[in-house]
Scaffold this active site. Structure first.
Site, short mmCIF file in Angstrom:
data_model
loop_
_atom_site.label_atom_id
_atom_site.label_comp_id
_atom_site.label_asym_id
_atom_site.label_seq_id
_atom_site.Cartn_x
_atom_site.Cartn_y
_atom_site.Cartn_z
N CYS A 8 2.84 -1.42 4.86
CA CYS A 8 3.51 -1.52 3.55
C CYS A 8 4.35 -0.26 3.38
CB CYS A 8 2.50 -1.73 2.43
SG CYS A 8 1.29 -0.40 2.22
N ASN A 11 1.12 2.85 2.20
CA ASN A 11 -0.16 2.78 2.91
C ASN A 11 -1.33 3.25 2.03
OD1 ASN A 11 -1.69 4.17 5.95
ND2 ASN A 11 -1.79 2.09 5.19
P1 4NP Z 1 1.82 0.26 -1.13
O1 4NP Z 1 2.13 0.68 -2.64
O2 4NP Z 1 3.14 0.23 -0.41
O3 4NP Z 1 1.22 -1.09 -1.28
O4 4NP Z 1 0.86 1.31 -0.60
C1 4NP Z 1 2.85 1.83 -2.98
C2 4NP Z 1 2.17 2.99 -3.24
C3 4NP Z 1 2.87 4.13 -3.60
C4 4NP Z 1 4.25 4.08 -3.69
C5 4NP Z 1 4.93 2.92 -3.41
C6 4NP Z 1 4.23 1.80 -3.05
N1 4NP Z 1 4.96 5.24 -4.08
O5 4NP Z 1 6.19 5.16 -4.17
O6 4NP Z 1 4.34 6.28 -4.32
#
Ligand code: 4NP
Length: 153
Positions: A8, A11
């Site tokens: 993703c 992560n």
């Molecule tokens: P993930 O979700 O891709 O499902 O882990 C996210 C977590 C943090 C961020 C973006 C997506 N971020 O921009 O900090």
């Protein structure tokens, strides 16, 4: 042995949850030795961090413990090391396809691709409420079953 990498953006929400759900399925069915599983993010902003507390809590409610995972960024070597590189959304997919060597691109696809009854992208729950995390787990359940079936289990 099939090596699977879930990817993703951060992560810390979707891909560690995918790893947790898929590993739980493997344990239920005694298939741990048939797969090697890991997860990573296309961005490295959260490298070294455990999964988001809401993702940990949602997983715990369903009996999965993902607290021991630590975020890392996708590495160039991942494209060679893994047999399947499964993206959560189209943005992750296009990022991976840009980075993948031409002879590794066929390993990269959306995790939800072809999973009946669900959209093709796992929505990012990071900026939403608890319900988003529950929906993510429902989707990952369905995709994990579909992946095992596709792999002949
Ligand atoms: P993930 O979700 O891709 O499902 O882990 C996210 C977590 C943090 C961020 C973006 C997506 N971020 O921009 O900090």
């Amino acid at each position: 042995m099939t090596r699977v990498l879930f990817v993703c953006l951060g992560n810390i929400c979707r891909s560690p949850s995918a790893q947790g759900v898929f590993e739980a399925r493997l344990a239920e069915r005694g298939l741990q030795s048939a797969f090697e599983v890991d997860s990573a993010g296309t961005g490295g902003y959260h490298a070294g961090e455990p999964p988001d507390r809401r993702a940990q809590a949602a997983a715990r409610r369903r009996g999965y413990d993902i607290s021991g995972q630590r975020a890392r960024a996708v590495r160039d070597g991942d494209f060679h090391q893994f047999d399947l590189i499964l993206a959560m959304d189209r943005s992750n997919l296009s990022n991976l396809l840009q980075r993948a060597p031409a002879n590794c691109r066929a390993k990269v696809r959306l995790f939800m691709s072809g999973v009946r009854g669900w959209p093709e992208e796992v929505p990012d729950p990071y900026f939403g409420g608890d319900q988003g995390f529950e929906q993510v787990l429902d989707m990952l359940d369905a995709a994990s079953d579909a992946l095992l079936a596709e792999q002949g289990y």
